[in-house]
Design a protein around this motif. Sequence first.
Motif, mmCIF file in Angstrom:
data_model
loop_
_atom_site.group_PDB
_atom_site.id
_atom_site.type_symbol
_atom_site.label_atom_id
_atom_site.label_comp_id
_atom_site.label_asym_id
_atom_site.label_seq_id
_atom_site.Cartn_x
_atom_site.Cartn_y
_atom_site.Cartn_z
ATOM 1 N N ASN A 16 0.821 -1.227 0.000
ATOM 2 C CA ASN A 16 0.000 0.000 0.000
ATOM 3 C C ASN A 16 0.855 1.278 0.000
ATOM 4 O OD1 ASN A 16 0.781 0.356 2.721
ATOM 5 N ND2 ASN A 16 -1.124 -0.502 3.528
ATOM 6 N N LEU A 17 2.125 1.159 0.344
ATOM 7 C CA LEU A 17 3.061 2.309 0.315
ATOM 8 C C LEU A 17 2.426 3.545 0.936
ATOM 9 C CD1 LEU A 17 4.565 1.656 -3.238
ATOM 10 C CD2 LEU A 17 5.591 1.154 -1.021
ATOM 11 N N ASN A 18 1.832 3.269 2.071
ATOM 12 C CA ASN A 18 0.973 4.248 2.715
ATOM 13 C C ASN A 18 1.673 5.472 3.297
ATOM 14 O OD1 ASN A 18 -0.876 4.739 5.439
ATOM 15 N ND2 ASN A 18 -1.910 4.371 3.492
ATOM 16 N N CYS A 19 2.991 5.384 3.437
ATOM 17 C CA CYS A 19 3.720 6.458 4.137
ATOM 18 C C CYS A 19 3.857 7.732 3.297
ATOM 19 C CB CYS A 19 5.089 5.928 4.536
ATOM 20 S SG CYS A 19 6.049 7.062 5.525
ATOM 21 N N LYS A 20 3.833 7.580 1.957
ATOM 22 C CA LYS A 20 4.035 8.749 1.085
ATOM 23 C C LYS A 20 2.896 8.808 0.075
ATOM 24 C CE LYS A 20 8.235 9.259 2.765
ATOM 25 N NZ LYS A 20 8.122 9.812 4.105
ATOM 26 N N TYR A 21 2.290 9.964 -0.042
ATOM 27 C CA TYR A 21 1.168 10.073 -0.976
ATOM 28 C C TYR A 21 1.557 9.629 -2.389
ATOM 29 C CZ TYR A 21 -2.244 11.797 -4.180
ATOM 30 O OH TYR A 21 -3.141 11.844 -5.207
ATOM 31 N N HIS A 22 2.714 10.129 -2.885
ATOM 32 C CA HIS A 22 3.070 9.812 -4.279
ATOM 33 C C HIS A 22 3.252 8.322 -4.519
ATOM 34 C CE1 HIS A 22 7.160 9.822 -2.565
ATOM 35 N NE2 HIS A 22 7.605 9.274 -3.683
ATOM 36 N N ARG A 23 3.532 7.561 -3.454
ATOM 37 C CA ARG A 23 3.702 6.128 -3.611
ATOM 38 C C ARG A 23 2.398 5.373 -3.323
ATOM 39 N NH1 ARG A 23 9.176 3.369 -3.460
ATOM 40 N NH2 ARG A 23 7.927 2.519 -5.146
ATOM 41 N N PHE A 51 -0.633 -18.708 -9.522
ATOM 42 C CA PHE A 51 -0.378 -17.402 -8.913
ATOM 43 C C PHE A 51 -1.613 -16.874 -8.186
ATOM 44 C CE2 PHE A 51 2.104 -17.546 -12.998
ATOM 45 C CZ PHE A 51 3.327 -17.826 -12.405
ATOM 46 N N ALA A 52 -1.398 -16.377 -6.964
ATOM 47 C CA ALA A 52 -2.502 -15.777 -6.186
ATOM 48 C C ALA A 52 -2.145 -14.324 -5.883
ATOM 49 C CB ALA A 52 -2.685 -16.548 -4.883
ATOM 50 N N HIS A 53 -3.094 -13.434 -6.137
ATOM 51 C CA HIS A 53 -2.839 -12.006 -5.917
ATOM 52 C C HIS A 53 -3.739 -11.465 -4.814
ATOM 53 C CE1 HIS A 53 -0.319 -11.563 -9.529
ATOM 54 N NE2 HIS A 53 -1.108 -12.491 -10.046
ATOM 55 N N HIS A 54 -3.137 -10.722 -3.896
ATOM 56 C CA HIS A 54 -3.901 -10.078 -2.828
ATOM 57 C C HIS A 54 -3.846 -8.575 -3.001
ATOM 58 C CE1 HIS A 54 -3.950 -13.944 -0.752
ATOM 59 N NE2 HIS A 54 -2.676 -14.051 -1.099
ATOM 60 N N ALA A 55 -4.983 -7.940 -2.722
ATOM 61 C CA ALA A 55 -5.031 -6.479 -2.788
ATOM 62 C C ALA A 55 -4.169 -5.907 -1.662
ATOM 63 C CB ALA A 55 -6.471 -6.002 -2.631
ATOM 64 N N ALA A 56 -3.776 -4.645 -1.825
ATOM 65 C CA ALA A 56 -2.963 -3.983 -0.806
ATOM 66 C C ALA A 56 -3.710 -3.976 0.539
ATOM 67 C CB ALA A 56 -2.646 -2.563 -1.253
ATOM 68 N N LEU A 57 -2.971 -3.944 1.615
ATOM 69 C CA LEU A 57 -3.551 -3.887 2.966
ATOM 70 C C LEU A 57 -4.303 -2.564 3.150
ATOM 71 C CD1 LEU A 57 -0.507 -5.241 5.045
ATOM 72 C CD2 LEU A 57 -2.542 -6.497 4.296
ATOM 73 N N PRO A 58 -5.152 -2.486 4.200
ATOM 74 C CA PRO A 58 -5.904 -1.240 4.441
ATOM 75 C C PRO A 58 -4.981 -0.021 4.412
ATOM 76 C CG PRO A 58 -6.587 -2.939 5.985
ATOM 77 C CD PRO A 58 -5.446 -3.512 5.199
ATOM 78 N N ALA A 59 -5.499 1.049 3.773
ATOM 79 C CA ALA A 59 -4.656 2.221 3.508
ATOM 80 C C ALA A 59 -4.549 3.152 4.710
ATOM 81 C CB ALA A 59 -5.204 2.972 2.303
ATOM 82 N N VAL A 60 -4.020 2.636 5.792
ATOM 83 C CA VAL A 60 -3.765 3.462 6.975
ATOM 84 C C VAL A 60 -2.335 3.181 7.450
ATOM 85 C CG1 VAL A 60 -6.140 3.627 7.807
ATOM 86 C CG2 VAL A 60 -4.733 1.682 8.482
ATOM 87 N N ALA A 61 -1.767 4.171 8.146
ATOM 88 C CA ALA A 61 -0.369 4.056 8.571
ATOM 89 C C ALA A 61 -0.140 2.825 9.458
ATOM 90 C CB ALA A 61 0.037 5.319 9.313
ATOM 91 N N GLN A 62 -1.185 2.404 10.202
ATOM 92 C CA GLN A 62 -1.018 1.238 11.079
ATOM 93 C C GLN A 62 -0.674 -0.033 10.298
ATOM 94 O OE1 GLN A 62 -4.772 2.290 12.600
ATOM 95 N NE2 GLN A 62 -4.114 2.226 14.745
ATOM 96 N N PHE A 63 -1.090 -0.055 9.010
ATOM 97 C CA PHE A 63 -0.745 -1.205 8.158
ATOM 98 C C PHE A 63 0.225 -0.800 7.053
ATOM 99 C CE2 PHE A 63 -4.713 -2.698 10.096
ATOM 100 C CZ PHE A 63 -4.256 -3.897 10.614
ATOM 101 N N GLY A 64 1.055 0.207 7.335
ATOM 102 C CA GLY A 64 2.044 0.663 6.357
ATOM 103 C C GLY A 64 2.877 -0.515 5.863
ATOM 104 N N ASP A 65 2.874 -0.719 4.555
ATOM 105 C CA ASP A 65 3.544 -1.879 3.959
ATOM 106 C C ASP A 65 4.381 -1.413 2.776
ATOM 107 O OD1 ASP A 65 4.257 -4.379 3.009
ATOM 108 O OD2 ASP A 65 2.297 -4.805 2.106
#
Length: 448
Positions: free
Chosen positions: A131-138, A159-173
């Motif tokens: 989710n690259l949640n730490c920086k808006y541009h990412r 192949f299995a694809h998972h959506a990005a984690l919830p878009a909050v800093a607590q799950f910054g990935d």
Amino acid sequence: MKSCEVNFDGLVGPTHNYGGLSFGNVASQSNSQQSSNPKEAALQGLQKMKALMDMGFVQGVLAPQERPDVAALRSLGFSGTDAQVIEQAARQAMPLLVASCSASSMWVANAATVSPSADTADGRVHFTAANLNCKYHRSIEHPTTSRVLGAMFSDGKHFAHHAALPAVAQFGDEGAANHTRFCREYGEAGVEFFVFGRSAFDPRYPAPQKYPARQTLEASQAVARLHGLKEHGVVYAQQNPAVIDAGVFHNDVIAVGNGEVLFYHEDAFLNTEQMLAELHGKLGKLGGNFQSVCVPRALVSVEDAVRSYLFNSQLLTRPDGSMLLIVPEECRANERVWQYLQGLTASGGLIREVKVFDLKQSMQNGGGPACLRLRVALNETELAAVNPGVIMTAPLYETLTQWVGKHYRDSLRETDLADPQLLLECRTALDELTQILKLGSVYPFQIN
Ligand SMILES: NCCC[C@H](NC(=O)CCC(=O)O)C(=O)O
């Protein structure tokens, strides 16, 4: 069955520029507002891909993203035609236009976390887009990243694809930049090593004071659950908060692992001894022999590591089992680092050779050889199921080099980002690229 590790390198996009967007990333901040050269950046990346292919490694390519991201600007309230959206943003909120133009998707080590089939519960290769949640541009990268990965690894049997984690800093990935895998052979079960900067929910863990810790423990744990990893095949470790404050914004700026080997700086982690013992024990149970190469601070300081990107290197296994380190030119320019590397290869250990690449355009934004690649370990059947359009070959290298020559500018400054022509150039180039790489329609301008 034979297995290998494929490096998928991010192709640098046509809007590569120095926006100064990443607080905590020393290079990004100190090169802000400099003029960039997107053409040179893309060619430097392609040359690295070609060199690895020529050495016999399987090399892939990961497409860049549509920038400026007009849809992102619209979601922030800019309206009218695409040209009007860009013009309004340039007039009212230049930092938002700059963020929506970043070519940051080139650093594909941050695109996703990947677990090979030998480690996962259902025997498929699992991908979780970061989710690259730490920086808006990412943070605006992951929807297109998911579509591109889906077009490259489309066969649901493998192949299995998972959506990005919830878009909050607590799950910054931040994806694979904080993830390494140790194994005896790529096709055998391994130990997945997740490195986090802080815990979002448990105040007992320390945290950096000056710069943000982008990856949380809870995000890493969620990825491990999504991928169906077994407890005996996972190790979590915390990055030393002091090195984050010294500019180590991702763990791959201070450590790199491959096969049974971890190459790391003495100050990289907290509770290092315990962590090494756990890695040794867990890999040992799988039949492997974990080894570590610690670079002492007396020889290379954290500052030298950050400046040279010694650890943002690619550690590759050669056919005879020995290892090769791909480092950026900045390592040769740093006397202490270069001396260390000479000693390392002469010592008779596993790392026998160092190869140097000029990646200055990317380096000036804090992205070295390791940032530019996403590793995917695949067995023969899985490799055969990958979209063949994205596997590097001599003809594909020629085609992409010509494509860059045709579409890319050789100079870009902040004021150029307001030019609506840049959007058209970018879309024309990417439309052609999706045909070259046989990706189908993956960009917003192609599907909306
Ligand atoms: N793995 C390397 C990532 C580098 C990346 N830099 C940037 O986004 C800088 C962009 C700019 O400042 O124009 C980052 O910090 O995430």
